[in-house]
Write an enzyme that holds these catalytic residues in place. Structure first.
Site, mmCIF file in Angstrom:
data_model
loop_
_atom_site.group_PDB
_atom_site.id
_atom_site.type_symbol
_atom_site.label_atom_id
_atom_site.label_comp_id
_atom_site.label_asym_id
_atom_site.label_seq_id
_atom_site.Cartn_x
_atom_site.Cartn_y
_atom_site.Cartn_z
ATOM 1 N N LYS A 175 -2.696 -9.682 1.552
ATOM 2 C CA LYS A 175 -1.491 -10.125 2.287
ATOM 3 C C LYS A 175 -1.680 -9.990 3.804
ATOM 4 O O LYS A 175 -2.606 -10.551 4.335
ATOM 5 C CB LYS A 175 -0.276 -9.341 1.789
ATOM 6 C CG LYS A 175 -0.248 -9.119 0.273
ATOM 7 C CD LYS A 175 -0.186 -10.394 -0.520
ATOM 8 C CE LYS A 175 -0.133 -10.061 -2.009
ATOM 9 N NZ LYS A 175 -0.386 -11.180 -2.888
ATOM 10 N N TYR A 178 6.647 -4.627 -7.083
ATOM 11 C CA TYR A 178 5.935 -5.877 -7.362
ATOM 12 C C TYR A 178 5.696 -5.926 -8.883
ATOM 13 O O TYR A 178 5.222 -4.936 -9.472
ATOM 14 C CB TYR A 178 4.610 -5.896 -6.588
ATOM 15 C CG TYR A 178 3.645 -6.916 -7.118
ATOM 16 C CD1 TYR A 178 3.963 -8.272 -7.076
ATOM 17 C CD2 TYR A 178 2.447 -6.552 -7.710
ATOM 18 C CE1 TYR A 178 3.092 -9.225 -7.580
ATOM 19 C CE2 TYR A 178 1.565 -7.493 -8.216
ATOM 20 C CZ TYR A 178 1.900 -8.825 -8.152
ATOM 21 O OH TYR A 178 1.050 -9.762 -8.677
ATOM 22 N N ARG A 220 -22.646 -0.973 -5.631
ATOM 23 C CA ARG A 220 -21.393 -0.568 -6.305
ATOM 24 C C ARG A 220 -20.925 0.764 -5.725
ATOM 25 O O ARG A 220 -19.743 1.034 -5.596
ATOM 26 C CB ARG A 220 -21.599 -0.482 -7.823
ATOM 27 C CG ARG A 220 -20.396 0.047 -8.561
ATOM 28 C CD ARG A 220 -20.334 -0.329 -10.050
ATOM 29 N NE ARG A 220 -21.613 -0.436 -10.706
ATOM 30 C CZ ARG A 220 -22.362 0.613 -11.114
ATOM 31 N NH1 ARG A 220 -21.949 1.844 -10.902
ATOM 32 N NH2 ARG A 220 -23.508 0.411 -11.724
ATOM 33 N N ASP A 236 3.360 1.936 -1.587
ATOM 34 C CA ASP A 236 2.805 0.590 -1.445
ATOM 35 C C ASP A 236 3.373 0.026 -0.140
ATOM 36 O O ASP A 236 4.560 -0.268 -0.042
ATOM 37 C CB ASP A 236 3.190 -0.278 -2.655
ATOM 38 C CG ASP A 236 2.523 -1.653 -2.612
ATOM 39 O OD1 ASP A 236 2.237 -2.143 -1.499
ATOM 40 O OD2 ASP A 236 2.304 -2.243 -3.686
HETATM 41 C C1 LIG Z 1 3.683 -5.328 -2.867
HETATM 42 C C2 LIG Z 1 2.463 -5.742 -3.636
HETATM 43 N N1 LIG Z 1 1.653 -4.790 -4.112
HETATM 44 C C3 LIG Z 1 0.547 -5.110 -4.816
HETATM 45 C C4 LIG Z 1 0.235 -6.431 -5.090
HETATM 46 C C5 LIG Z 1 -1.001 -6.758 -5.905
HETATM 47 O O1 LIG Z 1 -2.010 -7.212 -5.056
HETATM 48 P P1 LIG Z 1 -3.172 -8.236 -5.500
HETATM 49 O O2 LIG Z 1 -2.516 -9.552 -5.785
HETATM 50 O O3 LIG Z 1 -4.083 -8.257 -4.308
HETATM 51 O O4 LIG Z 1 -3.810 -7.660 -6.695
HETATM 52 C C6 LIG Z 1 1.052 -7.452 -4.611
HETATM 53 C C7 LIG Z 1 0.749 -8.859 -4.910
HETATM 54 O O5 LIG Z 1 1.522 -9.754 -4.656
HETATM 55 C C8 LIG Z 1 2.209 -7.094 -3.863
HETATM 56 O O6 LIG Z 1 3.049 -8.025 -3.403
#
Ligand SMILES: Cc1ncc(COP(=O)(O)O)c(C=O)c1O
Length: 385
Positions: free
Chosen positions: A201, A104, A52, A176
């Site tokens: 992604k 998101y 961990r 992000d």
């Molecule tokens: C721009 C963006 N940030 C964060 C996330 C969250 O990521 P996760 O699905 O890996 O938790 C997503 C998920 O689609 C996303 O598109």
């Protein structure tokens, strides 16, 4: 190999943290599926005590992702949301966060439905105008959280301008960078303090694992996040770390094709008679096209179109043959999603209307298939409307 910023991006992606295994010479980083490590005496060990806290496969991935974003250090988490959760967990009750209003959907869900109960405050503004960020800052503001391009409206925020405001007010800027990947956009070089990705992604790129990363400009943040990995435990498993290490080796090559296909598909959609609007920063009529050219090295493969109604969107989506309807993005395959019922369902009709997300919007993550096949598939699906 040490993190060496003189090396080109693709070289760093393949080699930073991905040095051959010193024991065997294996060219791929070994997966260490171990919970614990034998110690030579009390407090005497080889740098690893419990998985961990740290794991050799994770260490290698963290070195690799830090090198690609040009950061001091990176920390990986079980998902993109776990990474975002760790960032806001560094704050103390009473702190205020200024956020983009077109993030998101999972991010405002975490902030508004979980974090507010721990005494954090969030304001949402249109970050495409840097002045809106400045106006929203309060005495207790500690973070500015921006996504650019935004999801799904593909709006662009000026990171250099926002980071200057943040610096003058001693507030940390978080970006992000999931949609662009470090190949096309490097927020730390533009003054951001932290970069977050859903590695699920483009970084992984093969739609076969979830993950998240926070890349830090300063060791101080990386240390706090390492403490949160240990204290809260939302770490990425050795196997999923390895999947991302495998995925990033082809990031540069994949992003080039994603970008090339994205431009072709966006131009095709812009001329299609059944498409009412195309949101893509690579189109010259995009309101922030010039800023996108300045701030990003490519436009990527995320495109949002307006089909006119929920009925039209549904008709089109049911006809897809090569492209698939599904949540997520950034994989080798073309994935199409419906923001109003999927990623942004949680905002409610009023919340979506307030920022301009309609029921007829469809978001494409253009993959790296033969582009003629993608275009032909979209054409026949749109003609069903
Ligand atoms: C721009 C963006 N940030 C964060 C996330 C969250 O990521 P996760 O699905 O890996 O938790 C997503 C998920 O689609 C996303 O598109």
């Amino acid at each position: 190999m040490k993190v060496n910023k003189q090396l080109g991006f693709a070289t760093r992606a393949i080699h930073s943290g991905q040095e051959p295994d010193p024991l065997t010479g294996a060219v791929t980083v070994p997966i260490y599926p171990t919970s614990t490590y034998v110690q030579q005496g009390i407090g005497v060990h080889k740098g690893y005590e419990y998985s961990r806290v740290s794991n050799p496969t994770r260490t290698r991935l963290e070195q690799n992702l830090a090198a690609m974003e040009g950061g001091a250090a990176a920390r990986v988490f079980a998902s993109g949301m776990a990474a975002i959760n760790a960032i806001v967990s560094m704050l103390k009750s009473g702190a205020h966060v200024v956020c983009g209003n077109d993030l998101y959907g999972g991010t405002p869900r975490l902030f508004n439905q979980v974090m507010v109960d721990f005494g954090l405050e969030f304001s949402y503004v249109d970050t495409t105008e840097a002045k809106n960020v400045e106006r929203a800052l309060r005495k207790n503001s500690r973070l500015v959280f921006v996504e650019t391009p935004t999801n799904p409206l593909m709006r662009i925020s000026d990171l250099a301008a926002i980071s200057e405001i943040c610096r003058s007010r001693k507030v940390a800027l978080v970006v992000d960078n999931t949609f662009m990947s470090p190949y096309f956009q490097q927020p730390l070089a533009l003054g951001a303090d932290l970069v977050v990705h859903s590695t699920t992604k483009f970084l992984n790129g093969h739609s076969d694992g979830l993950g998240g990363v926070v890349v830090c400009a300063r060791h101080e943040h990386a240390e706090k996040l390492a403490f949160l990995q240990k204290a809260a435990g939302a770490i990425l498993s050795p196997f999923e770390c390895w999947l991302v290490l495998r995925g990033v080796k082809t990031l540069a090559a994949r992003m080039e094709i994603h970008d090339r296909n994205g431009r072709i598909v966006a131009n095709f959609l812009a001329k299609h008679k059944k498409v009412k609007a195309v949101l893509y920063p690579g189109l010259t009529d995009h309101p922030q096209h010039e800023l996108a050219k300045r701030q990003m090295r490519g436009f990527g493969s995320m495109i949002t179109i307006e089909t006119g109604s929920l009925r039209n969107a549904n008709k089109m989506l049911k006809k897809l043959r090569v492209c698939s309807l599904g949540e997520s993005l950034g994989g080798v395959e073309t994935l199409i999603s419906h923001p109003a019922t999927m990623t942004h369902g949680g905002l409610g009709a009023k919340g979506r209307a307030a920022i301009g997300i309609t029921d007829g919007m469809v978001r494409l993550s253009v993959g790296i298939e033969d582009v003629d096949d993608i275009v032909e598939d979209l054409d026949q699906a749109l003609n069903a409307i």
